[in-house]
Design a protein around this motif. Structure first.
Motif, PDB file in Angstrom:
ATOM      1  N   PHE A 115      28.442 -23.442 -22.872  1.00  0.00           N
ATOM      2  CA  PHE A 115      27.740 -22.830 -21.754  1.00  0.00           C
ATOM      3  C   PHE A 115      26.738 -21.869 -22.370  1.00  0.00           C
ATOM      4  O   PHE A 115      27.091 -21.106 -23.281  1.00  0.00           O
ATOM      5  CB  PHE A 115      28.693 -22.059 -20.847  1.00  0.00           C
ATOM      6  N   VAL A 116      25.506 -21.898 -21.864  1.00  0.00           N
ATOM      7  CA  VAL A 116      24.425 -21.096 -22.430  1.00  0.00           C
ATOM      8  C   VAL A 116      23.795 -20.242 -21.335  1.00  0.00           C
ATOM      9  O   VAL A 116      23.402 -20.762 -20.283  1.00  0.00           O
ATOM     10  CB  VAL A 116      23.335 -21.997 -23.063  1.00  0.00           C
ATOM     11  N   GLU A 117      23.700 -18.947 -21.611  1.00  0.00           N
ATOM     12  CA  GLU A 117      22.980 -18.035 -20.719  1.00  0.00           C
ATOM     13  C   GLU A 117      21.657 -17.694 -21.387  1.00  0.00           C
ATOM     14  O   GLU A 117      21.620 -17.330 -22.559  1.00  0.00           O
ATOM     15  CB  GLU A 117      23.774 -16.750 -20.472  1.00  0.00           C
ATOM     16  N   LEU A 118      20.577 -17.803 -20.628  1.00  0.00           N
ATOM     17  CA  LEU A 118      19.237 -17.531 -21.141  1.00  0.00           C
ATOM     18  C   LEU A 118      18.682 -16.255 -20.528  1.00  0.00           C
ATOM     19  O   LEU A 118      18.891 -15.984 -19.336  1.00  0.00           O
ATOM     20  CB  LEU A 118      18.296 -18.701 -20.829  1.00  0.00           C
ATOM     21  N   ASP A 119      17.975 -15.484 -21.314  1.00  0.00           N
ATOM     22  CA  ASP A 119      17.234 -14.306 -20.831  1.00  0.00           C
ATOM     23  C   ASP A 119      18.052 -13.368 -19.951  1.00  0.00           C
ATOM     24  O   ASP A 119      17.542 -12.822 -18.982  1.00  0.00           O
ATOM     25  CB  ASP A 119      15.975 -14.748 -20.083  1.00  0.00           C
ATOM     26  N   ALA A 120      19.320 -13.172 -20.255  1.00  0.00           N
ATOM     27  CA  ALA A 120      20.199 -12.271 -19.496  1.00  0.00           C
ATOM     28  C   ALA A 120      20.154 -12.566 -18.001  1.00  0.00           C
ATOM     29  O   ALA A 120      20.130 -11.666 -17.165  1.00  0.00           O
ATOM     30  CB  ALA A 120      19.842 -10.808 -19.780  1.00  0.00           C
ATOM     31  N   SER A 121      20.186 -13.846 -17.659  1.00  0.00           N
ATOM     32  CA  SER A 121      20.082 -14.272 -16.262  1.00  0.00           C
ATOM     33  C   SER A 121      21.312 -13.912 -15.432  1.00  0.00           C
ATOM     34  O   SER A 121      21.246 -13.876 -14.209  1.00  0.00           O
ATOM     35  CB  SER A 121      19.864 -15.788 -16.197  1.00  0.00           C
ATOM     36  N   GLY A 122      22.444 -13.709 -16.096  1.00  0.00           N
ATOM     37  CA  GLY A 122      23.666 -13.388 -15.369  1.00  0.00           C
ATOM     38  C   GLY A 122      24.445 -14.616 -14.947  1.00  0.00           C
ATOM     39  O   GLY A 122      25.446 -14.513 -14.236  1.00  0.00           O
ATOM     40  N   CYS A 123      24.006 -15.804 -15.380  1.00  0.00           N
ATOM     41  CA  CYS A 123      24.730 -17.036 -15.058  1.00  0.00           C
ATOM     42  C   CYS A 123      24.583 -18.012 -16.224  1.00  0.00           C
ATOM     43  O   CYS A 123      23.782 -17.800 -17.121  1.00  0.00           O
ATOM     44  CB  CYS A 123      24.212 -17.655 -13.765  1.00  0.00           C
ATOM     45  N   TRP A 124      25.381 -19.062 -16.182  1.00  0.00           N
ATOM     46  CA  TRP A 124      25.268 -20.091 -17.210  1.00  0.00           C
ATOM     47  C   TRP A 124      24.127 -21.020 -16.817  1.00  0.00           C
ATOM     48  O   TRP A 124      24.217 -21.728 -15.828  1.00  0.00           O
ATOM     49  CB  TRP A 124      26.589 -20.854 -17.366  1.00  0.00           C
ATOM     50  N   ASP A 125      23.047 -20.965 -17.560  1.00  0.00           N
ATOM     51  CA  ASP A 125      21.843 -21.730 -17.235  1.00  0.00           C
ATOM     52  C   ASP A 125      21.903 -23.169 -17.715  1.00  0.00           C
ATOM     53  O   ASP A 125      21.253 -24.046 -17.142  1.00  0.00           O
ATOM     54  CB  ASP A 125      20.618 -21.040 -17.857  1.00  0.00           C
ATOM     55  N   VAL A 126      22.650 -23.419 -18.770  1.00  0.00           N
ATOM     56  CA  VAL A 126      22.752 -24.749 -19.358  1.00  0.00           C
ATOM     57  C   VAL A 126      24.204 -24.968 -19.771  1.00  0.00           C
ATOM     58  O   VAL A 126      24.842 -24.067 -20.306  1.00  0.00           O
ATOM     59  CB  VAL A 126      21.845 -24.890 -20.609  1.00  0.00           C
ATOM     60  N   ALA A 127      24.705 -26.168 -19.533  1.00  0.00           N
ATOM     61  CA  ALA A 127      26.047 -26.539 -19.982  1.00  0.00           C
ATOM     62  C   ALA A 127      26.009 -27.967 -20.484  1.00  0.00           C
ATOM     63  O   ALA A 127      25.389 -28.833 -19.860  1.00  0.00           O
ATOM     64  CB  ALA A 127      27.044 -26.415 -18.837  1.00  0.00           C
ATOM     65  N   GLY A 128      26.628 -28.180 -21.624  1.00  0.00           N
ATOM     66  CA  GLY A 128      26.679 -29.547 -22.147  1.00  0.00           C
ATOM     67  C   GLY A 128      26.957 -29.587 -23.624  1.00  0.00           C
ATOM     68  O   GLY A 128      27.329 -28.579 -24.239  1.00  0.00           O
ATOM     69  N   PHE A 129      26.765 -30.780 -24.197  1.00  0.00           N
ATOM     70  CA  PHE A 129      27.030 -31.032 -25.605  1.00  0.00           C
ATOM     71  C   PHE A 129      25.789 -30.754 -26.438  1.00  0.00           C
ATOM     72  O   PHE A 129      24.719 -31.295 -26.158  1.00  0.00           O
ATOM     73  CB  PHE A 129      27.449 -32.489 -25.819  1.00  0.00           C
ATOM     74  N   VAL A 130      25.927 -29.936 -27.470  1.00  0.00           N
ATOM     75  CA  VAL A 130      24.820 -29.687 -28.395  1.00  0.00           C
ATOM     76  C   VAL A 130      24.668 -30.932 -29.255  1.00  0.00           C
ATOM     77  O   VAL A 130      25.638 -31.403 -29.854  1.00  0.00           O
ATOM     78  CB  VAL A 130      25.105 -28.452 -29.281  1.00  0.00           C
ATOM     79  N   VAL A 131      23.444 -31.475 -29.298  1.00  0.00           N
ATOM     80  CA  VAL A 131      23.212 -32.677 -30.097  1.00  0.00           C
ATOM     81  C   VAL A 131      22.347 -32.408 -31.324  1.00  0.00           C
ATOM     82  O   VAL A 131      22.424 -33.147 -32.303  1.00  0.00           O
ATOM     83  CB  VAL A 131      22.612 -33.822 -29.256  1.00  0.00           C
ATOM     84  N   ARG A 132      21.537 -31.360 -31.281  1.00  0.00           N
ATOM     85  CA  ARG A 132      20.705 -30.969 -32.417  1.00  0.00           C
ATOM     86  C   ARG A 132      20.512 -29.466 -32.355  1.00  0.00           C
ATOM     87  O   ARG A 132      20.402 -28.894 -31.278  1.00  0.00           O
ATOM     88  CB  ARG A 132      19.324 -31.633 -32.345  1.00  0.00           C
ATOM     89  N   ALA A 133      20.432 -28.854 -33.529  1.00  0.00           N
ATOM     90  CA  ALA A 133      20.181 -27.408 -33.573  1.00  0.00           C
ATOM     91  C   ALA A 133      19.512 -27.062 -34.893  1.00  0.00           C
ATOM     92  O   ALA A 133      19.872 -27.592 -35.938  1.00  0.00           O
ATOM     93  CB  ALA A 133      21.477 -26.636 -33.421  1.00  0.00           C
ATOM     94  N   ASP A 134      18.531 -26.173 -34.819  1.00  0.00           N
ATOM     95  CA  ASP A 134      17.936 -25.614 -36.035  1.00  0.00           C
ATOM     96  C   ASP A 134      17.585 -24.159 -35.745  1.00  0.00           C
ATOM     97  O   ASP A 134      17.991 -23.611 -34.726  1.00  0.00           O
ATOM     98  CB  ASP A 134      16.742 -26.442 -36.520  1.00  0.00           C
ATOM     99  N   GLU A 135      16.828 -23.548 -36.606  1.00  0.00           N
ATOM    100  CA  GLU A 135      16.520 -22.121 -36.485  1.00  0.00           C
ATOM    101  C   GLU A 135      15.616 -21.790 -35.292  1.00  0.00           C
ATOM    102  O   GLU A 135      15.556 -20.636 -34.868  1.00  0.00           O
ATOM    103  CB  GLU A 135      15.863 -21.606 -37.769  1.00  0.00           C
ATOM    104  N   GLU A 136      14.916 -22.775 -34.748  1.00  0.00           N
ATOM    105  CA  GLU A 136      13.967 -22.512 -33.653  1.00  0.00           C
ATOM    106  C   GLU A 136      14.416 -23.048 -32.301  1.00  0.00           C
ATOM    107  O   GLU A 136      14.178 -22.411 -31.285  1.00  0.00           O
ATOM    108  CB  GLU A 136      12.602 -23.122 -33.990  1.00  0.00           C
TER     109      GLU A 136
END
Length: 184
Positions: A115-136
Motif C-alpha cells: 500500500f502506497v501513500e503519496l504526498d501525505a494524502s492521508g489515504c492509500w493511493d496505490v495498492a498492488g504488486f511492485v514489478v519494477r523499482a529503481d532510484e527514480e
C-alpha cells in the motif's frame, strides 16, 4: 546527524520495541514495532498489531516523527503478548540504508502487495504488486479492494510518503487476488 536519526539508529542497534508517533493530525495514534533499517530521510519499521502479532513492514519519513516511546506499560503488554504467542521475528536481511528502495525490492522479490501513500494524502493511493523499482520510479500492478487487477501505475519515488508491505490488510488483498486468479 539529527537527534531523531541518532535515536532511530540506537533503537535499531538495541532491537528495542518502541512506539512511534508520527501523525500530526492525530497525535494520539502510533505504530508499535522494531526499527529494522534507517536511512538519511526514512526508516523501516517491523510493525506489531495490538494483539502482539506481526503486521508488516512500513517505510516512513524521519521528519514526521513527533515522539518515540519506549519502556511503557503498553509496550510491556505487547511484549508479553508476543512472548505468549511465540512471536518469531521475520527475516530483515533485505533492508539496508536505502529504505524505500529496499522495501520495494523486497516486495517485488517476494511478490507482496504494498500500500502506497503519496504526498501525505492521508489515504492509500496505490495498492498492488511492485514489478519494477529503481532510484527514480517504481511500477505497481494495481489490485483493487476486491482483489481484482486494476492496471499498471508508474510512481515517482519523490512523491512517496509511506509504503506498507506484508501487513494484515495487504495480505487480505493478496488473498482476494489469489482467490480471483483461481476462479479464472
Amino acid at each position: 546527524m539529527s537527534k531523531k536519526l541518532k535515536l532511530l539508529k540506537q533503537l535499531k542497534l538495541a532491537q528495542k520495541l518502541c512506539a512511534v508517533y508520527d501523525n500530526a493530525d492525530d497525535v494520539r495514534s502510533f505504530a508499535v514495532g522494531y526499527i529494522v533499517a534507517v536511512g538519511e530521510d526514512d526508516y523501516i519499521m517491523e510493525t506489531i498489531n495490538a494483539s502482539g502479532q506481526f503486521d508488516g513492514f512500513a517505510c516512513k519519513l524521519v521528519e514526521d516523527i513527533i515522539s518515540v516511546e519506549t519502556d511503557s506499560q503498553y509496550l510491556t503488554r505487547e511484549e508479553n503478548l508476543m512472548r505468549a504467542r511465540g512471536y518469531a521475528r521475520p527475516d530483515r536481511s533485505a533492508f539496508g540504508t536505502d529504505c524505500l528502495n529496499d522495501l520495494l525490492q523486497y516486495a517485488a522479490k517476494n511478490r507482496k502487495i504494498c500500500f502506497v501513500e503519496l504526498d501525505a494524502s492521508g489515504c492509500w493511493d496505490v495498492a498492488g504488486f511492485v514489478v519494477r523499482a529503481d532510484e527514480e520510479m517504481f511500477s505497481v500492478e494495481c489490485v483493487d479492494a476486491y482483489g481484482k487487477a486494476d492496471g499498471l501505475r508508474h510512481i515517482d519515488v519523490d512523491r512517496v510518503y509511506e509504503v506498507r508491505c506484508d501487513g494484515a490488510a495487504e495480505r487480505d488483498r493478496e488473498t482476494l487476488f489469489l482467490a480471483n486468479e483461481e476462479k479464472n
